[in-house]
Design an enzyme around this catalytic site. Sequence first.
Site, mmCIF file in Angstrom:
data_model
loop_
_atom_site.group_PDB
_atom_site.id
_atom_site.type_symbol
_atom_site.label_atom_id
_atom_site.label_comp_id
_atom_site.label_asym_id
_atom_site.label_seq_id
_atom_site.Cartn_x
_atom_site.Cartn_y
_atom_site.Cartn_z
ATOM 1 N N SER A 130 -8.528 -0.073 -5.471
ATOM 2 C CA SER A 130 -8.779 0.179 -4.054
ATOM 3 C C SER A 130 -10.277 0.412 -3.836
ATOM 4 O O SER A 130 -11.073 -0.488 -4.056
ATOM 5 C CB SER A 130 -7.920 1.341 -3.554
ATOM 6 O OG SER A 130 -7.568 1.144 -2.202
ATOM 7 N N LYS A 190 0.843 -1.191 0.000
ATOM 8 C CA LYS A 190 0.000 0.000 0.000
ATOM 9 C C LYS A 190 0.878 1.240 0.000
ATOM 10 O O LYS A 190 1.237 1.799 1.045
ATOM 11 C CB LYS A 190 -0.933 0.002 1.212
ATOM 12 C CG LYS A 190 -2.124 0.957 1.055
ATOM 13 C CD LYS A 190 -3.008 0.518 -0.090
ATOM 14 C CE LYS A 190 -4.168 1.457 -0.305
ATOM 15 N NZ LYS A 190 -4.948 1.096 -1.494
#
Length: 609
Positions: free
Chosen positions: A397, A199
């Site tokens: 996402s 991430k």
Amino acid sequence: MNNFLKQTLASLLGTLFGLFIFAGVGTTGLLLLLFAAASSSSTGPVVKNKSVLVFDLSMNITERQPSAGEELQNRLSGVVQERMTLRSVLDTIEKAGRDKRIVAIYLDGTRGSNSLGYASLKEIRKALEDFRKSGKKVIAYGVDWSEKEYYLSSVADTVALNPLGELEVNGLSSQPMFLAGALQKYGIGVQVVRVGKFKGAVEPFVLNKLSPENREQTQKLLDDVWSEWRTTVGKSRKIDPQKLQAIADSQSSLEPTAAKSNGLVDQVVYNDEIVADLKELTGSEKDDKTFKQISLRRYAQVPGEQFGINKDSKNKIAVVYAEGDIVDGQGEEGQIGGDRFARLFNTIRQDDNVKAVILRINSPGGSATASEVMQREIRLTRQTKPVIVSMGDYAASGGYWIATDSNRIFAEPNTITGSIGVFGILFNGQKLANDNGITWDSVKTARYADSQTVSRPKSPEEIAIYQRSVNRIYNMFVNKVAQGRKLPTQKVAEIAQGRVWSGVAAQQIGLVDEIGGLDAAVEYAAKEAKLGKDWELREYPRESSFEERFFGGAVEDISVALGLEKLVNKPTDPLTTELQKLQQEFAILQKMNDPQGVYARLPFNLKIE
């Protein structure tokens, strides 16, 4: 004195009356002009026989229509970039393929490029390939082509380059900007909480270079997109992909003669020479200033019923465009407001005329809360009618979160998706304030009453609370993917971790069902709803039919007639481009409004160049 007052008052009243009349006449005249243009636009523009459809490659192409107010304001301001939706571009090219008056499409690359990603360009490329199958020609001409412009232009029958131009074939790159040093210098403290070693969205605020994990995923993504570029261009130009790699490894750009000798272009000619060829193709007279032509945007106004493009049916297939950052609440222009889109799906679900829904996603994600609000309504909608997802350039996402509960997911091979991970960023201005003589004090009734403050860094105990919240939302994300995609939770956990995937890689690991664009999704939706050929597309968010007519073709005609059609100048110097990147970074931060401070979003500055 009385005469003076009378004269002054009379003059004032006369001026006001004159202004009133002028404003009334001006407003009336403008309205009459608008209504006249609206009436004339209903029949569409005149298309001469043997015309060429001109596709300006610098035109701004987006997923959604601008609002009526935005369109009118931009037009009357006189500073606006020509704009079409991707759906309209695809339909217009298809219509031209069926229209006997259109003999060719001219890809004009002399004015620069647009901001489309490779996935959207792939869809336009396919439409141009289908146009060529109708027996008509596609001619492309440019001066300075980057990989993006050439990726689209290489589909043409004839590719021509200006003698003073050049062709960039040096591969793809991504150069993110890191702000950690600047934040530290100016006393802005940053603490992050996240789940997912890949991430990378938080890295620009805490690191000064890519982490090994982020470098690994970015490299794999670039390799996938570059491989598709070489394969696609190589097929059109009959060049081995390995030769294209060798060219990219040996030089940053090709001069026109080298581009021609390597088979990348067919002609090296000046603009007047390409115009002369097009005049001959269209049967224009030698004395004519130019060839018979109509712009893509003007031709889009030609009614498509006679060509079987615009269908009329009581059975509707809804196409919902989710474009931009996902934000909590209603959202603004260019954003996906969680509450607004949830309400939209609620309306569609209760509309019996809507038989299937296509969710077209072009979003890097954003608020986790807003994503969940939308996903709930999408899931309820799927219980009553098919919901098909079509991914554009980005569906990652939070953009992937809202895609999980669908019947089928379509993506292009160069779509950027995945990034199943969440994070939170906690800023504080303690050092900045203290260095300038500012301090805070606190009085509270409970230990964590001031935990939202920006006056100090969070304590380890407070960080642990935030981390628990992030972990909970991440686990919820993973479970939703596992349930929606019918994958083992353990497998999802392995391919999640915030990692970004290309469309082709996502299909291999089960995150995507099928490689294809919006047209493929529409075809599948009609089949899933058992509609045969009896269906009509309805786009959302949508304007009323009056607004579409009034602010669409009418304002287009007026802006052209009044000379208001101007293009927004794009920066060409590298420094200005980098400064704009910095502005974009801070603009993204301003949009972050999740009530829990937890986000499911791509790395902020993931750009492929």
